[in-house]
Write a protein that holds these residues in place. Structure first.
Motif, short mmCIF file in Angstrom:
data_model
loop_
_atom_site.label_atom_id
_atom_site.label_comp_id
_atom_site.label_asym_id
_atom_site.label_seq_id
_atom_site.Cartn_x
_atom_site.Cartn_y
_atom_site.Cartn_z
N ARG A 94 9.13 16.51 6.15
CA ARG A 94 7.69 16.05 6.66
C ARG A 94 7.83 14.76 7.04
O ARG A 94 7.14 14.23 8.13
N LEU A 95 8.32 13.59 6.12
CA LEU A 95 8.54 12.29 6.29
C LEU A 95 9.31 12.03 7.68
O LEU A 95 9.07 11.30 8.43
N ALA A 96 10.59 12.85 7.76
CA ALA A 96 11.54 12.66 9.01
C ALA A 96 10.72 13.15 10.30
O ALA A 96 10.82 12.46 11.31
N GLU A 97 9.78 14.17 10.17
CA GLU A 97 9.12 14.56 11.39
C GLU A 97 7.98 13.63 11.82
O GLU A 97 7.93 13.41 12.88
N ALA A 98 7.43 12.89 10.81
CA ALA A 98 6.62 11.93 11.12
C ALA A 98 6.97 10.93 11.91
O ALA A 98 6.50 10.25 12.71
N LEU A 99 8.35 10.39 11.53
CA LEU A 99 8.82 9.27 12.16
C LEU A 99 9.82 9.73 13.19
O LEU A 99 10.40 9.01 13.82
N ALA A 100 9.95 11.16 13.67
CA ALA A 100 10.53 11.34 14.59
C ALA A 100 12.14 11.23 14.62
O ALA A 100 12.76 10.65 15.68
N VAL A 101 12.60 11.42 13.54
CA VAL A 101 14.09 11.33 13.40
C VAL A 101 14.73 12.90 12.70
O VAL A 101 13.92 13.23 11.75
N PRO A 102 15.95 12.70 12.86
CA PRO A 102 16.61 13.84 11.90
C PRO A 102 16.27 13.74 10.53
O PRO A 102 16.65 12.46 10.24
N THR A 103 16.17 14.62 9.57
CA THR A 103 16.07 14.48 8.23
C THR A 103 17.27 13.75 7.57
O THR A 103 17.10 12.86 6.85
N GLU A 104 18.56 13.98 8.25
CA GLU A 104 19.75 13.37 7.78
C GLU A 104 19.82 11.79 7.92
O GLU A 104 20.69 11.20 7.28
N ILE A 105 18.92 11.36 8.75
CA ILE A 105 19.09 9.93 8.98
C ILE A 105 18.49 9.28 7.72
O ILE A 105 18.72 8.32 7.26
N LEU A 106 17.33 9.98 7.11
CA LEU A 106 16.61 9.25 6.04
C LEU A 106 17.27 9.70 4.71
O LEU A 106 16.95 9.09 3.66
N LEU A 129 14.03 3.36 6.17
CA LEU A 129 12.66 3.87 6.02
C LEU A 129 11.57 2.80 6.68
O LEU A 129 10.92 3.03 7.29
N ARG A 130 11.65 1.67 5.97
CA ARG A 130 10.91 0.53 6.41
C ARG A 130 10.81 0.19 7.83
O ARG A 130 9.79 0.09 8.44
N ALA A 131 12.15 0.24 8.38
CA ALA A 131 12.26 -0.15 9.77
C ALA A 131 11.71 0.87 10.61
O ALA A 131 11.00 0.42 11.71
N LEU A 132 11.86 2.05 10.24
CA LEU A 132 11.42 3.21 11.01
C LEU A 132 9.79 3.20 11.15
O LEU A 132 9.14 3.62 12.08
N ILE A 133 9.29 2.95 9.97
CA ILE A 133 7.65 2.92 9.63
C ILE A 133 7.39 1.70 10.84
O ILE A 133 6.27 1.98 11.44
#
Length: 84
Positions: free
Chosen positions: A52-64, A9-13
Motif C-alpha cells: 500500500r505504501l509503494a502504491e501510494a508513492l507509485a513505485v514498485p514495492t521492491e524499490i522501498l 522513502l523521504r525522497a519519494l514522499i
C-alpha cells in the motif's frame, strides 16, 4: 518486509508532494508510523502495508522494501543479532 532506506522513502514522499499524514491515510496506517519509517526508528512492516505504501508513492514495492523472512521457517530474520 524491511525498508531499504529511510532516505529513499523521504525522497519519494517529497517528490510526490505528500505529507506524512496523506501517505498514512492512503496506506491505512498512522502518521507516526510513517514518521518512524522515515526516521529509521522502525524498519519493518507487513507485506500488505508495504504494498500500500509503494502504491501510494507509485513505485514498485521492491524499490522501498525487501523481504525479511526466512524462506525455510517463514519467521523474521534478526539481522542485528548479538554476537557473544
Amino acid at each position: 518486509m524491511r525498508l531499504t532506506s529511510p532516505e529513499t522513502l523521504r525522497a519519494l514522499i517529497r517528490q510526490r508532494g505528500f505529507s506524512y499524514e496523506q501517505l498514512a491515510r492512503y496506506a491505512g496506517c498512522s502518521k507516526s508510523f510513517v514518521s518512524h519509517l522515515t526516521s529509521g526508528r522502525k524498519s519493518t512492516c507487513t507485506p500488505k502495508l508495504a504494498v500500500r505504501l509503494a502504491e501510494a508513492l507509485a513505485v514498485p514495492t521492491e524499490i522501498l522494501f525487501v523481504a525479511s523472512a526466512s524462506a525455510v521457517s517463514g519467521r523474521s530474520i534478526n539481522q542485528r543479532a548479538k554476537v557473544a
